[in-house]
Motif scaffolding. Sequence first.
Motif, short mmCIF file in Angstrom:
data_model
loop_
_atom_site.label_atom_id
_atom_site.label_comp_id
_atom_site.label_asym_id
_atom_site.label_seq_id
_atom_site.Cartn_x
_atom_site.Cartn_y
_atom_site.Cartn_z
N PHE A 7 0.84 -1.20 0.00
CA PHE A 7 0.00 0.00 0.00
C PHE A 7 0.87 1.25 0.00
O PHE A 7 1.81 1.37 0.78
CB PHE A 7 -0.90 0.04 1.23
CG PHE A 7 -1.84 -1.12 1.35
CD1 PHE A 7 -2.60 -1.53 0.27
CD2 PHE A 7 -1.96 -1.81 2.53
CE1 PHE A 7 -3.47 -2.60 0.36
CE2 PHE A 7 -2.82 -2.89 2.65
CZ PHE A 7 -3.58 -3.28 1.56
N THR A 8 0.55 2.16 -0.89
CA THR A 8 1.15 3.49 -0.87
C THR A 8 0.03 4.48 -0.55
O THR A 8 -1.12 4.08 -0.38
CB THR A 8 1.79 3.84 -2.23
OG1 THR A 8 0.76 3.93 -3.20
CG2 THR A 8 2.81 2.81 -2.65
N GLY A 9 0.36 5.73 -0.50
CA GLY A 9 -0.67 6.73 -0.25
C GLY A 9 -1.66 6.87 -1.39
O GLY A 9 -2.79 7.31 -1.19
N LEU A 10 -1.25 6.49 -2.58
CA LEU A 10 -2.11 6.62 -3.75
C LEU A 10 -2.60 5.30 -4.29
O LEU A 10 -3.49 5.27 -5.15
CB LEU A 10 -1.36 7.38 -4.85
CG LEU A 10 -0.91 8.77 -4.47
CD1 LEU A 10 -0.05 9.37 -5.58
CD2 LEU A 10 -2.08 9.66 -4.18
N ASN A 11 -2.06 4.18 -3.84
CA ASN A 11 -2.46 2.87 -4.34
C ASN A 11 -2.75 1.96 -3.16
O ASN A 11 -1.84 1.44 -2.52
CB ASN A 11 -1.36 2.26 -5.22
CG ASN A 11 -1.76 0.91 -5.78
OD1 ASN A 11 -2.93 0.54 -5.75
ND2 ASN A 11 -0.78 0.19 -6.29
N THR A 12 -4.03 1.79 -2.87
CA THR A 12 -4.44 0.91 -1.77
C THR A 12 -5.34 -0.20 -2.29
O THR A 12 -6.30 -0.59 -1.64
CB THR A 12 -5.17 1.73 -0.68
OG1 THR A 12 -6.28 2.39 -1.27
CG2 THR A 12 -4.24 2.72 -0.04
N THR A 13 -5.02 -0.71 -3.46
CA THR A 13 -5.80 -1.78 -4.07
C THR A 13 -5.79 -3.00 -3.15
O THR A 13 -4.75 -3.43 -2.69
CB THR A 13 -5.22 -2.16 -5.44
OG1 THR A 13 -5.14 -0.98 -6.24
CG2 THR A 13 -6.08 -3.18 -6.14
N GLY A 14 -6.97 -3.55 -2.90
CA GLY A 14 -7.10 -4.70 -2.03
C GLY A 14 -7.51 -4.34 -0.62
O GLY A 14 -7.58 -5.20 0.25
N SER A 15 -7.80 -3.07 -0.37
CA SER A 15 -8.23 -2.64 0.96
C SER A 15 -9.37 -1.63 0.81
O SER A 15 -9.75 -1.26 -0.29
CB SER A 15 -7.07 -1.98 1.71
OG SER A 15 -6.78 -0.73 1.13
N SER A 16 -9.88 -1.23 1.94
CA SER A 16 -10.94 -0.21 1.93
C SER A 16 -10.43 1.11 2.50
O SER A 16 -11.19 1.89 3.07
CB SER A 16 -12.13 -0.70 2.77
OG SER A 16 -11.71 -0.94 4.10
N TYR A 17 -9.14 1.37 2.34
CA TYR A 17 -8.52 2.58 2.90
C TYR A 17 -8.80 3.83 2.06
O TYR A 17 -8.65 4.94 2.55
CB TYR A 17 -7.01 2.41 3.03
CG TYR A 17 -6.58 1.37 4.02
CD1 TYR A 17 -7.35 1.05 5.13
CD2 TYR A 17 -5.37 0.72 3.87
CE1 TYR A 17 -6.94 0.10 6.03
CE2 TYR A 17 -4.95 -0.23 4.77
CZ TYR A 17 -5.75 -0.54 5.86
OH TYR A 17 -5.33 -1.48 6.75
N GLY A 18 -9.13 3.66 0.80
CA GLY A 18 -9.27 4.82 -0.07
C GLY A 18 -7.90 5.27 -0.55
O GLY A 18 -6.96 4.48 -0.60
N GLU A 19 -7.78 6.53 -0.90
CA GLU A 19 -6.50 7.09 -1.34
C GLU A 19 -6.16 8.31 -0.49
O GLU A 19 -6.30 9.46 -0.91
CB GLU A 19 -6.57 7.46 -2.81
CG GLU A 19 -6.76 6.26 -3.71
CD GLU A 19 -6.90 6.64 -5.17
OE1 GLU A 19 -7.25 7.79 -5.47
OE2 GLU A 19 -6.66 5.75 -6.01
N PRO A 20 -5.69 8.09 0.74
CA PRO A 20 -5.43 9.21 1.64
C PRO A 20 -4.25 10.08 1.22
O PRO A 20 -4.12 11.22 1.67
CB PRO A 20 -5.16 8.55 2.97
CG PRO A 20 -4.67 7.20 2.63
CD PRO A 20 -5.39 6.82 1.36
#
Length: 131
Positions: free
Chosen positions: A33-46
């Motif tokens: 997970f990066t700040g712009l790529n959270t594929t596979g989670s429900s974090y969004g793009e913080p």
Amino acid sequence: MSKTSIIGIIAAVVVIICAFFPWAVIESRHLVFTGLNTTGSSYGEPGKLNIFLAVLAVIIFLVKNEWVMRMNLFVAGFMLAWSFRNMLLFSRCEAGVCPQAGIALYISVAAAAVAFVCVLLTPTPRKTPKS
């Protein structure tokens, strides 16, 4: 331009750069997970809000108006709070899966704190009363 403004601008740029580096790794699911790529989670793009607030802080550091510099207190404070929130979100264990937090996550929080301190220490221009 004062030294604190320059340091604040550098700290805001570091916040922007950290949004592109890994914030958390879940090795059991092969997720990064990066700040712009959270594929596979429900974090969004913080990281998008981090970048927006950092760019806004840089612009405000460059302006020499008293009320605009006061506005930077809110912007840098919100950037610090959002970075701290991201650190709590990305480093927590969920359903027995604990991610390995990346160094960029902690650097982002530290740089946001430095930018906030620089806002507090930047001298504001005073208007002289007309005689």
